[in-house]
Write an enzyme that holds these catalytic residues in place. Structure first.
Site, PDB file in Angstrom:
ATOM      1  N   THR A 117       0.819  -1.221   0.000  1.00 36.17           N
ATOM      2  CA  THR A 117       0.000   0.000   0.000  1.00 36.17           C
ATOM      3  C   THR A 117       0.835   1.246   0.000  1.00 36.17           C
ATOM      4  O   THR A 117       1.892   1.296   0.638  1.00 36.17           O
ATOM      5  CB  THR A 117      -0.893  -0.016   1.262  1.00 36.17           C
ATOM      6  OG1 THR A 117      -1.671  -1.195   1.204  1.00 36.17           O
ATOM      7  CG2 THR A 117      -1.791   1.189   1.326  1.00 36.17           C
TER       8      THR A 117
ATOM      9  N   GLY B 131       2.969  -3.079   8.681  1.00 33.49           N
ATOM     10  CA  GLY B 131       3.342  -3.302  10.077  1.00 33.49           C
ATOM     11  C   GLY B 131       4.813  -3.655  10.191  1.00 33.49           C
ATOM     12  O   GLY B 131       5.352  -4.366   9.347  1.00 33.49           O
TER      13      GLY B 131
ATOM     14  N   GLU C 265      -6.711  -5.145   4.045  1.00 34.54           N
ATOM     15  CA  GLU C 265      -6.890  -6.370   3.254  1.00 34.54           C
ATOM     16  C   GLU C 265      -8.090  -6.243   2.312  1.00 34.54           C
ATOM     17  O   GLU C 265      -8.844  -7.186   2.120  1.00 34.54           O
ATOM     18  CB  GLU C 265      -7.092  -7.571   4.182  1.00 34.54           C
ATOM     19  CG  GLU C 265      -5.859  -7.935   4.966  1.00 34.54           C
ATOM     20  CD  GLU C 265      -4.614  -8.078   4.103  1.00 34.54           C
ATOM     21  OE1 GLU C 265      -3.541  -7.686   4.581  1.00 34.54           O
ATOM     22  OE2 GLU C 265      -4.714  -8.521   2.950  1.00 34.54           O
TER      23      GLU C 265
END
Lengths: 438, 227
Positions: free
Chosen positions: A139, A178, A421
């Site tokens: 992303t 993350g 997601e």
């Protein structure tokens, strides 16, 4: 034991243990799950101060320490069954996530499934020994679910047999992964592949981002934490800007698509392969929905049995709030939903395992339907539960607003499932496409 | 929808589009007027509710497909037609998923051997299905699957089901089997000693490490001495 709760349990007409066995998928599964839970909850290494009382930096540090212990103890105990690993992690993490989550959930599986044998031989030992700590950077600041819109480029230079990774604009900066901010020293970066002057679409590349000795960002790499979020305080979701970083040709994940030394591109046999991973992750999220709602209902319903408020008949003692029809109407449909979603989660997991077998035999026929169903159910369940947790919180009155209730933590952690997601509206439209096509 | 409309037989979870496509076709004149399709909901019959969810989904899929067709007839491009039908398309997906959930819940019941548990979970399943109908009654009414008087009956039935669930509410959440450490909640503790533990929790807040917080000396005390 609070007398109200004691009386509730005395008067029940069912034995919870029987249902627990059904929810776990059998008495033996229940026994084993409890055994794993005790393994964690009785382990002093996992005891720590209530995270609500710590600063963000302290929360990140506690989570990092716990992650490292969690993964090494998993190895020490030899727990290898994916479901048991999942249990062990969820008990360790409680309602939170961990900085190594993406390393184990995305980086290592991608290396295992998308690399050539010689690439695997190089990277897997480094990743499993945590000399390489990876993340998965897809992303971008202005590009999310529509991955064809990603801007990061990987341009092949045949003269040096290297790829040049670049973030051409501000909007192309990788954002959210993350572990990217402070933890990872490598990233699998999804970028538009250019070779021999032509774009061949998105491909994955292993990019070193920090020195493996000093952990300092490497030259040309701008990396950091994206700052405080609604939740996920323990995770250093990060940003990554690449200024013409050169990596060897061998760092492209080449099990399927390849680029030869002279720059020739070789196409992958099938583009359906990434569908499988998406279906798997969305099936997991359906199960997470059930868990978040089941926890919220447990808190709200138990407290509604303990809490006495106002009066139904003048002069009589304050009734249990659970005796008010309005309170029941808030919570019981959600309780039913928690059960419904638990069963859907079981169905999705079983179906995915069955279809994976078909896929390995080269039979993709059921994948489109499962992909459409997984997308739709991910959106349907996460939207429903997101609203449901909030109803449970409010059903606990003002105390639901305190972090001690646990409900704010459950909410701020869970609500991210509605956008990550695959953003839910896009998911619903994917299912619609399949329905109309059918 | 398009494959069925073109005569293809579907398999899998969307196979309901096969038969409901006929069911939703306008009837030839002379037989029942189109508006008076048989109402299929029987409030106490979970299978009839599953059927109703199925027809509601099929109806909304058809509505979405027809919206697309209408948009295309205004010589819109495929993309514009798709975008201008988003509301119907999302409703169709939502209804499809809702049908799948109700169907799987009903199917799960058949695996349960213990009669007491079967009875309680059946009550939960019925409540889930009826609450869904009540929350989306417009869809069911428009599809002719429900009558207005039935709406009131459903409300009464939901109340009765809630009263049935009430004695087992705590047992049903106990069955989720979350240890206190997993819930991390003073309100949801297994032993129900909520208020004692809320007090303990609050006392351990960092703000309470000293009886007088340092900011008093920095800000309040100087302020008060000036007044």
């Amino acid at each position: 034991m609070n007398p109200d709760l004691h009386r509730e349990r005395e008067n029940a007409t069912i034995e919870p243990e029987i249902i627990t066995n059904i929810l776990d998928g059998g008495a033996e599964k229940t026994r084993r799950r409890r055994e794993i839970e005790s393994l964690v909850l009785n382990d002093p290494d996992f005891q720590h101060e209530d995270l609500n009382f710590l600063s963000r930096g302290e929360r990140y540090e506690v989570a990092l320490k716990k992650s490292i212990q969690m993964y090494s103890k998993l190895r020490d105990y030899g727990i290898s069954d994916p479901e048991e690993i999942y249990f062990y992690k969820s008990v360790t993490r409680k309602n939170n996530h961990d900085p190594f989550g993406v390393h184990y959930a995305m980086f290592i599986p991608m290396v295992s499934s998308q690399c050539l044998p010689e690439q695997r031989d190089k990277w897997l030992p480094l990743a499993s020994s945590l000399k390489v700590v990876g993340t998965y950077a897809q992303t971008e600041l202005a590009h999310g679910t529509h991955i064809r819109g990603l801007e990061t480029t990987a341009t092949y230079d045949p003269s040096t047999q290297e790829f040049v990774l670049n973030s051409p604009t501000i909007t192309s900066i990788k954002w959210w992964p993350g572990g990217l901010g402070k933890t990872a020293n490598h990233a699998i970066v999804l970028a538009q592949l250019y070779t021999q002057g032509k774009c061949y679409g998105l491909h994955a590349f292993i990019v070193p981002i920090r020195c493996m000795k000093t952990h300092q960002p490497l030259p040309g790499v701008v990396v950091g934490d994206i700052g405080p979020k609604f939740g996920f305080d323990e995770v250093d979701n990060g940003y990554l800007k690449l200024d013409n970083i050169r990596i060897p040709r061998e760092n492209m994940l080449m099990k399927y698509s390849k680029v030869q030394p002279d720059g020739t591109y070789l196409k992958p046999p099938s583009d359906k392969l990434t569908y499988g991973t998406m279906v798997f992750i969305r099936s997991i999220i359906v199960g997470e929905s059930a868990i978040a709602l089941a926890k919220s209902c447990t808190i709200a319903i138990r407290y509604s049995a303990v809490r006495h408020q106002s009066e139904l008949r003048a002069g009589e003692p304050e009734p249990q709030i659970l005796d008010y029809q309005a309170q029941q109407h808030k919570l019981f449909p959600l309780l039913a939903t928690a059960y419904a979603f638990t069963f859907v989660g079981q169905y999705m997991k079983n179906t995915y395992n069955r279809i994976t077998g078909d896929i390995n035999q080269g039979d993709f026929s059921q994948l489109p339907e499962l992909h459409a169903l997984a997308a739709g159910l991910k959106a349907f369940t996460t939207w429903t539960v997101n609203a449901g947790i909030e109803v449970c919180r409010m059903a606990c009155g003002g105390h639901g607003y305190s972090r001690s209730s646990g409900l704010p933590d459950i909410y701020v952690t869970f609500t991210a499932t509605c956008t990550y997601e695959g953003e839910n509206t896009v998911m619903m439209l994917q299912t619609a496409r399949y329905l109309v096509k059918s | 929808y398009r494959q069925v409309r073109d005569g293809k037989q579907l398999t899998g979870i969307v196979s309901y589009l096969n038969e409901s496509h006929q069911h939703l076709q306008p009837q030839p004149t002379g037989s029942r007027p189109a508006g008076s399709r048989p109402t299929v909901i029987s409030i106490n019959d979970l299978q009839s509710l599953v059927e109703a969810y199925k027809l509601r989904a099929a109806n909304l899929v058809e509505t979405a497909a027809k919206s697309l067709q209408t948009e295309l007839q205004h010589s819109k491009s495929q993309e514009d037609a798709w975008n201008n039908s988003s509301l119907e398309l999302i409703r169709a997906s939502d209804a499809h998923c809702h049908y799948v959930v109700v169907k799987l819940f009903a199917a799960k019941l058949s695996e349960i051997g213990n009669t007491a548990v079967y009875s309680v979970l059946s009550t939960l399943a019925l409540l889930y299905a009826l609450h869904g109908v009540a929350s989306n009654s417009g869809d069911f009414l428009q599809a002719g699957l429900l009558t207005v008087p039935q709406l009131a009956q459903i409300t009464q039935r939901i109340k009765a089901l809630m009263a049935e669930i009430r004695p087992n509410a705590v047992a049903l959440v106990d069955a989720f089997d979350y240890r206190d450490e997993m819930l991390n909640s003073t309100l949801g503790r297994y032993d129900g000693n909520v208020y004692e533990n809320m007090f303990e929790w609050a006392k351990s807040s960092p703000l309470n490490r000293t009886e007088v917080h340092e900011s008093y000396y920095k800000h309040m005390k100087p302020l008060q001495s000036r007044l």
